[in-house]
Design a protein around this motif. Structure first.
Motif: not given
Length: 302
Positions: A49-74
């Motif tokens: 649900l945020d970029t920190a959690e995205l980094d944790s999952a990706m760093t640990l070798g797990i590509t999320p099935v879904g992720a929220a983006r920052a409001p000002a970013d596409s």
């Protein structure tokens, strides 16, 4: 190969239907064998649900099935490879997740923080076990450990943190005791200029490589906000700045062209550097941190 994490194992590892920020994982959480450069063939279906959690999952070798983006970013932070990002479904904006879409993705685990998603917790936990850390940013290392335990990747997390410690030691040695004070400035849409203080992600990185800060940014808080006409308070020996959102709406266009900005000692000495907002200010995690340190070392000429 790490064992596949079943929904039952996740529930056991999370110690029940959901976790609060202070709750720890149960003894049933599976562990990983080692860190890998590519996602394992089997793993939990995770929504971040945020970029920190995205980094944790990706760093640990797990590509999320879904992720929220920052409001000002596409889209999601572009320091990740396009091939991995293409596998992720956008599930709304940070702080405003699309819970119906998240439900359709059938996640095994949802990662977020109370500061962003406390209002959505009851809905989220009915979809899947949900871990909300108390906040984000400054406690990123502790949050990463909670994410790793929930994901069953503790051995991988240990390898990641050990590599980071080696990296910070190498960067600190390369930079040496220069005494340079690093100013961190962020221009944000429809907000005052933000001078980052000591309780945030980037401040921890500067501390880890023994770099000091200007007096204005030594406060024990997240940031100090100043109007554009007080931009002199942003000065330092080196100034690093980024823009979140539209540069005009963030005041960056006008400020960077102003006499006040041109009068800064860092600007006059050609030591004011633009940096990527998605990496430096949103890349909250070990992969983001290592990339920031590499860029920092380059910018400082070490």
């Amino acid at each position: 190969m790490p064992p596949q994490i079943t929904r039952r194992a996740l529930l056991a590892g999370l110690g029940g239907a959901a976790l609060t920020a202070c709750a720890g994982p149960g003894s049933g959480t599976p562990t990983a064998d080692s860190a890998t450069d590519t996602p394992p063939p089997a793993g939990p279906r995770v929504v971040t649900l945020d970029t920190a959690e995205l980094d944790s999952a990706m760093t640990l070798g797990i590509t999320p099935v879904g992720a929220a983006r920052a409001p000002a970013d596409s889209g999601l932070p572009d320091y990740w490879s396009a091939s991995r990002l293409a596998q992720i479904t956008l599930v709304g904006e940070v702080g405003s997740p699309d819970t119906a879409l998240i439900r359709r993705l059938k996640p095994d685990l949802i990662l977020g923080s109370q500061v962003r998603d406390a209002a959505h917790y009851e809905t989220l936990r009915r979809i899947a076990p949900t871990l909300l850390t108390a906040t984000t940013g400054h406690p990123w290392k502790a949050n990463f450990q909670q994410h790793a335990q929930a994901l069953g990747r503790q051995a991988a997390a240990d390898a990641v943190t050990a590599a980071y410690q080696r990296h910070t030691g190498q960067v600190a040695e390369a930079l040496g005791p220069s005494g340079r004070r690093i100013s961190l400035v962020r221009f944000v849409e429809n907000a005052p200029v933000r001078l980052y203080a000591r309780q945030n992600f980037l401040a921890t990185l500067l501390d880890d490589v023994q770099l000091s800060r200007p007096d204005q940014q030594n406060a024990a808080q997240f940031a100090v906000e100043v109007p554009a006409d007080q931009i002199a308070r942003a000065d330092g020996d080196v100034l690093l700045y980024a823009v979140y959102g539209d540069p005009d709406a963030a005041g960056a266009t006008a400020t960077l062209a102003s006499p006040g900005w041109q009068a800064l000692s860092a600007v006059k000495a050609h030591r004011a550097f633009p940096v990527s907002d998605q990496l430096w200010f949103q890349g909250i995690g070990y992969t983001g941190a290592n990339a920031v340190l590499d860029e920092l070392q380059h910018l400082l000429g070490a």
